[in-house]
Design an enzyme around this catalytic site. Structure first.
Site, PDB file in Angstrom:
ATOM      1  N   ASP A 185       0.880  -1.162   0.000  1.00 24.05           N
ATOM      2  CA  ASP A 185       0.000   0.000   0.000  1.00 24.05           C
ATOM      3  C   ASP A 185       0.921   1.218   0.000  1.00 24.05           C
ATOM      4  OD1 ASP A 185      -2.311   1.637   0.361  1.00 24.05           O
ATOM      5  OD2 ASP A 185      -1.931   1.691   2.496  1.00 24.05           O
ATOM      6  N   LEU A 186       0.412   2.374  -0.327  1.00 24.26           N
ATOM      7  CA  LEU A 186       1.241   3.590  -0.351  1.00 24.26           C
ATOM      8  C   LEU A 186       1.062   4.435   0.908  1.00 24.26           C
ATOM      9  CD1 LEU A 186       3.083   5.628  -1.904  1.00 24.26           C
ATOM     10  CD2 LEU A 186       1.005   6.597  -2.845  1.00 24.26           C
ATOM     11  N   ASP A 187      -0.187   4.847   1.139  1.00 18.61           N
ATOM     12  CA  ASP A 187      -0.462   5.790   2.232  1.00 18.61           C
ATOM     13  C   ASP A 187      -0.197   5.141   3.590  1.00 18.61           C
ATOM     14  OD1 ASP A 187      -1.360   7.423   0.216  1.00 18.61           O
ATOM     15  OD2 ASP A 187      -3.446   6.868   0.454  1.00 18.61           O
ATOM     16  N   THR A 240       1.392   9.936   3.184  1.00 18.23           N
ATOM     17  CA  THR A 240       0.416  10.639   2.362  1.00 18.23           C
ATOM     18  C   THR A 240      -0.958  10.563   3.001  1.00 18.23           C
ATOM     19  OG1 THR A 240       0.569   8.644   1.031  1.00 18.23           O
ATOM     20  CG2 THR A 240       1.428  10.637   0.058  1.00 18.23           C
ATOM     21  N   LYS A 261      -9.104   5.852   5.932  1.00 16.73           N
ATOM     22  CA  LYS A 261      -7.816   5.289   5.490  1.00 16.73           C
ATOM     23  C   LYS A 261      -8.033   4.141   4.509  1.00 16.73           C
ATOM     24  CE  LYS A 261      -4.542   6.085   9.278  1.00 16.73           C
ATOM     25  NZ  LYS A 261      -3.767   5.370  10.300  1.00 16.73           N
ATOM     26  N   SER A 271      -2.300   0.600  -4.385  1.00 22.96           N
ATOM     27  CA  SER A 271      -2.873   1.756  -3.695  1.00 22.96           C
ATOM     28  C   SER A 271      -4.211   2.123  -4.328  1.00 22.96           C
ATOM     29  CB  SER A 271      -1.924   2.954  -3.804  1.00 22.96           C
ATOM     30  OG  SER A 271      -2.562   4.136  -3.375  1.00 22.96           O
ATOM     31  N   ALA A 272      -5.174   2.522  -3.474  1.00 24.09           N
ATOM     32  CA  ALA A 272      -6.477   2.978  -3.985  1.00 24.09           C
ATOM     33  C   ALA A 272      -6.359   4.363  -4.621  1.00 24.09           C
ATOM     34  CB  ALA A 272      -7.494   3.016  -2.843  1.00 24.09           C
ATOM     35  N   LYS A 306     -11.088  -1.544  -1.402  1.00 20.28           N
ATOM     36  CA  LYS A 306     -10.815  -2.258  -0.161  1.00 20.28           C
ATOM     37  C   LYS A 306     -11.994  -2.018   0.790  1.00 20.28           C
ATOM     38  CE  LYS A 306      -5.944  -0.991  -0.750  1.00 20.28           C
ATOM     39  NZ  LYS A 306      -4.832  -0.171  -0.249  1.00 20.28           N
ATOM     40  N   GLU A 365       0.174  -3.163   4.754  1.00 20.64           N
ATOM     41  CA  GLU A 365      -0.897  -2.166   4.895  1.00 20.64           C
ATOM     42  C   GLU A 365      -0.835  -1.486   6.254  1.00 20.64           C
ATOM     43  OE1 GLU A 365      -3.604  -0.837   3.488  1.00 20.64           O
ATOM     44  OE2 GLU A 365      -3.805  -1.907   1.592  1.00 20.64           O
ATOM     45  N   ASP A 366      -1.445  -0.314   6.357  1.00 18.68           N
ATOM     46  CA  ASP A 366      -1.549   0.346   7.669  1.00 18.68           C
ATOM     47  C   ASP A 366      -2.999   0.503   8.111  1.00 18.68           C
ATOM     48  OD1 ASP A 366      -2.288   2.405   5.844  1.00 18.68           O
ATOM     49  OD2 ASP A 366      -1.824   3.897   7.371  1.00 18.68           O
TER      50      ASP A 366
END
Length: 221
Positions: free
Chosen positions: A12-14, A20, A48, A119-120, A150, A174-175
């Site tokens: 995932d990115l954020d 971000t 999130k 990433s979404a 997600k 993931e976070d």
């Protein structure tokens, strides 16, 4: 199971590669303030990992405002949020990479693991460019081609597909709770970054990104 079965990592990115998620929060808060939905930590957490239109609908639901906005209004609000976010992204640099992530990406590459981004965010390639990490992510799931966001597993199933791997050969990172649900639903090994209480369904949880090393993953598995 150790790492011997794993061939690829899907990120995932954020909140995993860069914070971000903080920028998304700032940009969504501007929209929540504009429409009159009270902003709180619970709303910030629930947004999130959720795609843009679902996030907007969540904000409107929380403020009991759904009936007030037409589809056209909603698209305009979503576009305004994106403009707010891109203004913030424009100020990003490699200094915004989370601790240990660059070193972890180097170790994955040096050890022959395949790497993909799930990433979404439709702006993920722009963010990777600002962070100077694009070279690590030759494979990026295009969220515009997904039919579900997600916690549906589709994005992580696609992540394995673009790496030409079976789900059981992949680890997803993931976070957010919805992200962990997506990884688990895809049949991949899940690593959560953050609170063990929130991410209790993850196979492995690390409190922060600087704990993310192959040695620590091997130990946890």
């Amino acid at each position: 199971m150790g790492l011997e079965k794993i061939k690829g990592f899907i990120f995932d990115l954020d909140g995993v590669i860069s914070n971000t998620s903080v920028l998304h929060s700032k940009a969504w808060k501007q929209i929540a303030d504009k429409v009159g939905t009270p902003w709180n930590d619970k709303l910030a957490e629930d947004l999130k990992g959720v795609d843009r239109m679902d996030s907007l609908n969540l904000i409107l639901d929380r403020g009991n405002l759904q009936g007030k906005y037409s589809e056209e209004d909603k698209l305009a609000l979503a576009q305004e949020k994106n403009d707010n976010y891109l203004n913030l992204v424009d100020q990003m640099s490699p200094a915004d990479i989370l601790p240990g992530i660059k070193e972890f990406l180097d170790s994955l590459r040096d050890n022959g693991y395949l790497i993909a981004l799930a990433s979404a965010s439709k702006n993920a390639p722009t963010v990777l460019e600002k962070l100077q990490l694009s070279e690590y992510f030759q494979k990026v799931v295009n969220p515009a081609l997904l039919s579900k966001g997600k916690p549906d597993p589709e994005i992580y199933t696609k992540g394995a597909e673009i790496l030409d791997l079976a789900p059981e050969q992949c680890i997803g990172i993931e976070d957010a709770e919805v992200g962990i649900a997506a990884i688990n639903g895809a049949g991949e090994t899940s690593i959560g970054i953050g609170s063990a209480d929130i991410l209790k369904d993850a196979d492995i949880v690390f409190a922060s990104t600087d704990e993310l090393t192959l040695a620590n993953i091997e130990k946890a598995l």
